[in-house]
Motif scaffolding. Structure first.
Motif, PDB file in Angstrom:
ATOM      1  N   UNK A  33     -12.350   5.062   4.250  1.00  0.00           N
ATOM      2  CA  UNK A  33     -11.686   3.779   4.481  1.00  0.00           C
ATOM      3  C   UNK A  33     -10.258   3.812   3.960  1.00  0.00           C
ATOM      4  N   UNK A  34     -10.052   4.402   2.794  1.00  0.00           N
ATOM      5  CA  UNK A  34      -8.697   4.497   2.247  1.00  0.00           C
ATOM      6  C   UNK A  34      -7.784   5.302   3.167  1.00  0.00           C
ATOM      7  N   UNK A  35      -8.289   6.409   3.672  1.00  0.00           N
ATOM      8  CA  UNK A  35      -7.488   7.234   4.572  1.00  0.00           C
ATOM      9  C   UNK A  35      -7.211   6.510   5.886  1.00  0.00           C
ATOM     10  N   UNK A  36      -8.178   5.738   6.354  1.00  0.00           N
ATOM     11  CA  UNK A  36      -7.962   4.961   7.575  1.00  0.00           C
ATOM     12  C   UNK A  36      -6.868   3.925   7.372  1.00  0.00           C
ATOM     13  N   UNK A  37      -6.833   3.316   6.206  1.00  0.00           N
ATOM     14  CA  UNK A  37      -5.790   2.330   5.915  1.00  0.00           C
ATOM     15  C   UNK A  37      -4.409   2.981   5.883  1.00  0.00           C
ATOM     16  N   UNK A  38      -4.337   4.175   5.319  1.00  0.00           N
ATOM     17  CA  UNK A  38      -3.046   4.884   5.272  1.00  0.00           C
ATOM     18  C   UNK A  38      -2.595   5.240   6.684  1.00  0.00           C
ATOM     19  N   UNK A  39      -3.496   5.772   7.504  1.00  0.00           N
ATOM     20  CA  UNK A  39      -3.143   6.129   8.880  1.00  0.00           C
ATOM     21  C   UNK A  39      -2.668   4.900   9.653  1.00  0.00           C
ATOM     22  N   UNK A  40      -3.342   3.765   9.450  1.00  0.00           N
ATOM     23  CA  UNK A  40      -2.934   2.540  10.131  1.00  0.00           C
ATOM     24  C   UNK A  40      -1.547   2.093   9.680  1.00  0.00           C
ATOM     25  N   UNK A  41      -1.275   2.195   8.389  1.00  0.00           N
ATOM     26  CA  UNK A  41       0.035   1.802   7.873  1.00  0.00           C
ATOM     27  C   UNK A  41       1.140   2.720   8.390  1.00  0.00           C
ATOM     28  N   UNK A  96       0.820  -1.214   0.000  1.00  0.00           N
ATOM     29  CA  UNK A  96       0.000   0.000   0.000  1.00  0.00           C
ATOM     30  C   UNK A  96       0.852   1.262   0.000  1.00  0.00           C
ATOM     31  N   UNK A  97       1.826   1.324   0.941  1.00  0.00           N
ATOM     32  CA  UNK A  97       2.709   2.472   1.040  1.00  0.00           C
ATOM     33  C   UNK A  97       4.144   2.059   0.750  1.00  0.00           C
ATOM     34  N   UNK A  98       4.851   2.906   0.028  1.00  0.00           N
ATOM     35  CA  UNK A  98       6.276   2.714  -0.230  1.00  0.00           C
ATOM     36  C   UNK A  98       7.052   3.553   0.769  1.00  0.00           C
ATOM     37  N   UNK A  99       7.834   2.899   1.638  1.00  0.00           N
ATOM     38  CA  UNK A  99       8.624   3.616   2.631  1.00  0.00           C
ATOM     39  C   UNK A  99       9.740   4.392   1.932  1.00  0.00           C
ATOM     40  N   UNK A 100      10.024   5.582   2.436  1.00  0.00           N
ATOM     41  CA  UNK A 100      11.064   6.444   1.884  1.00  0.00           C
ATOM     42  C   UNK A 100      12.142   6.670   2.939  1.00  0.00           C
ATOM     43  N   UNK A 101      13.383   6.686   2.518  1.00  0.00           N
ATOM     44  CA  UNK A 101      14.498   6.887   3.440  1.00  0.00           C
ATOM     45  C   UNK A 101      14.935   8.350   3.405  1.00  0.00           C
ATOM     46  N   UNK A 102      14.503   9.105   4.414  1.00  0.00           N
ATOM     47  CA  UNK A 102      14.945  10.484   4.559  1.00  0.00           C
ATOM     48  C   UNK A 102      15.810  10.657   5.794  1.00  0.00           C
ATOM     49  N   UNK A 103      16.408   9.557   6.239  1.00  0.00           N
ATOM     50  CA  UNK A 103      17.351   9.617   7.341  1.00  0.00           C
ATOM     51  C   UNK A 103      16.720   9.330   8.689  1.00  0.00           C
ATOM     52  N   UNK A 104      17.562   9.218   9.729  1.00  0.00           N
ATOM     53  CA  UNK A 104      17.073   8.876  11.068  1.00  0.00           C
ATOM     54  C   UNK A 104      16.154   9.951  11.632  1.00  0.00           C
ATOM     55  N   UNK A 105      15.204   9.471  12.430  1.00  0.00           N
ATOM     56  CA  UNK A 105      14.293  10.390  13.090  1.00  0.00           C
ATOM     57  C   UNK A 105      13.120  10.827  12.260  1.00  0.00           C
ATOM     58  N   UNK A 125      -4.260  -0.776  -3.222  1.00  0.00           N
ATOM     59  CA  UNK A 125      -4.452  -1.134  -1.836  1.00  0.00           C
ATOM     60  C   UNK A 125      -5.669  -0.540  -1.166  1.00  0.00           C
ATOM     61  N   UNK A 126      -6.593   0.030  -1.944  1.00  0.00           N
ATOM     62  CA  UNK A 126      -7.762   0.646  -1.351  1.00  0.00           C
ATOM     63  C   UNK A 126      -9.054  -0.013  -1.766  1.00  0.00           C
ATOM     64  N   UNK A 127     -10.167   0.709  -1.549  1.00  0.00           N
ATOM     65  CA  UNK A 127     -11.489   0.145  -1.815  1.00  0.00           C
ATOM     66  C   UNK A 127     -12.278   0.944  -2.850  1.00  0.00           C
ATOM     67  N   UNK A 128     -11.732   2.006  -3.369  1.00  0.00           N
ATOM     68  CA  UNK A 128     -12.452   2.797  -4.361  1.00  0.00           C
ATOM     69  C   UNK A 128     -12.574   2.032  -5.673  1.00  0.00           C
ATOM     70  N   UNK A 129     -13.587   2.400  -6.464  1.00  0.00           N
ATOM     71  CA  UNK A 129     -13.881   1.671  -7.697  1.00  0.00           C
ATOM     72  C   UNK A 129     -13.783   2.580  -8.912  1.00  0.00           C
ATOM     73  N   UNK A 130     -13.912   1.943 -10.079  1.00  0.00           N
ATOM     74  CA  UNK A 130     -13.909   2.633 -11.381  1.00  0.00           C
ATOM     75  C   UNK A 130     -12.638   3.459 -11.530  1.00  0.00           C
ATOM     76  N   UNK A 131     -12.758   4.699 -11.998  1.00  0.00           N
ATOM     77  CA  UNK A 131     -11.582   5.520 -12.242  1.00  0.00           C
ATOM     78  C   UNK A 131     -10.815   5.889 -10.996  1.00  0.00           C
ATOM     79  N   UNK A 132     -11.435   5.693  -9.831  1.00  0.00           N
ATOM     80  CA  UNK A 132     -10.773   6.012  -8.572  1.00  0.00           C
ATOM     81  C   UNK A 132     -10.035   4.814  -7.983  1.00  0.00           C
ATOM     82  N   UNK A 133     -10.097   3.674  -8.669  1.00  0.00           N
ATOM     83  CA  UNK A 133      -9.509   2.453  -8.126  1.00  0.00           C
ATOM     84  C   UNK A 133      -7.991   2.618  -7.946  1.00  0.00           C
ATOM     85  N   UNK A 134      -7.446   2.165  -6.756  1.00  0.00           N
ATOM     86  CA  UNK A 134      -8.324   1.759  -5.674  1.00  0.00           C
ATOM     87  C   UNK A 134      -8.049   2.559  -4.406  1.00  0.00           C
TER      88      UNK A 134
END
Length: 248
Positions: A45-53, A1-10, A20-29
């Motif tokens: 729901x998509x935003x909740x999944x991002x916050x959880x990740x 769902x999310x790609x981790x990025x390395x911007x250094x410690x901290x 990785x979401x639940x949206x359909x059609x042109x908004x998928x997903x």
């Protein structure tokens, strides 16, 4: 769902794609935009999944292609701004895009400690208007001796971003001397047009600000339909993906 990025410690940073979401059609997903016509419950729901990740609440913005920078201490209602900064751990800043350039910034003291972070929405209007300059100033106000680092996200690439004289003049350029960041490529009927390179234009401004670019995602959003939303490619029915950053 999310790609981790390395911007250094901290620092904790990530990029979402359209997967990785639940949206359909042109908004998928994994559409994160709540203003593009998608079902509100799907976006929630998509935003909740991002916050959880991310393991923390996310501060979203009401982006208007301007240069306002919002100060954030905790996640709350979306302010009207195109950038945000925080010196507080426990909250993730975000910018949502679908061709514009997301820029993540980190301020570090000389001993390497990350003291503040920022996220900026840099379409051509924001870049020309000074959203990166305003974001850097907000970070430096937190620590005058801080070194600033940046990461550049995916955006519309120069082969797809056709612009006219209004964009050149927005950057203080003239048609006869467009300079770096613009390539002259007239249309078949002879109409003057240029191809704009948002990454190159952002790097120019960051260099003048003394900001070191740590990395970049070079993908063109228009030419990567399986990974990224693109307004230029899909029109008003396009979703939005996001770039996120917070202090650990």
């Amino acid at each position: 769902m999310l790609q981790a990025l390395d911007l250094g410690p901290g620092v904790r940073a990530a990029l979402s794609t359209r997967l990785g979401g639940v949206s359909a059609a042109g908004y998928a997903s994994l559409n994160l935009g709540d203003h593009v016509g998608d079902r509100p419950e799907a976006v929630a729901e998509n935003r909740a999944r991002v916050a959880a990740a991310l393991g923390r609440p996310v501060q979203y913005l009401k982006q208007v292609h301007g240069v306002q920078v919002a100060a954030v201490a905790y996640a709350g209602p979306a302010p009207e701004a195109d950038a945000a900064w925080t010196a507080q751990p426990g909250v993730a800043l975000s910018v949502l895009v679908a061709d514009c350039l997301p820029v993540l910034l980190v301020a570090r003291r000389p001993d390497g400690q990350a003291v503040a972070v920022a996220a900026a929405h840099a379409g051509w209007r924001g870049l020309a208007g000074g959203v990166l300059e305003q974001s850097a100033a907000a970070l430096r106000a937190q620590a005058a001796d801080a070194h600033l680092h940046a990461w550049l996200g995916p955006c519309i690439g120069p082969d797809a971003f056709e612009v006219g004289e209004d964009v050149l003049r927005g950057f203080g350029r003239e048609p006869g001397a467009a300079g770096p960041g613009f390539r002259y490529q007239p249309r078949a009927d002879g109409s003057p047009r240029w191809r704009a390179d948002l990454h190159a234009l952002a790097r120019q401004r960051l260099a003048l600000l003394g900001v070191e670019v740590l990395g970049a995602e070079p993908s063109c959003t228009v030419s990567a339909p399986s990974r990224f939303f693109s307004f230029r490619r899909d029109g008003a029915g396009s979703g939005r993906f996001g770039a996120f950053i917070g202090l650990s």
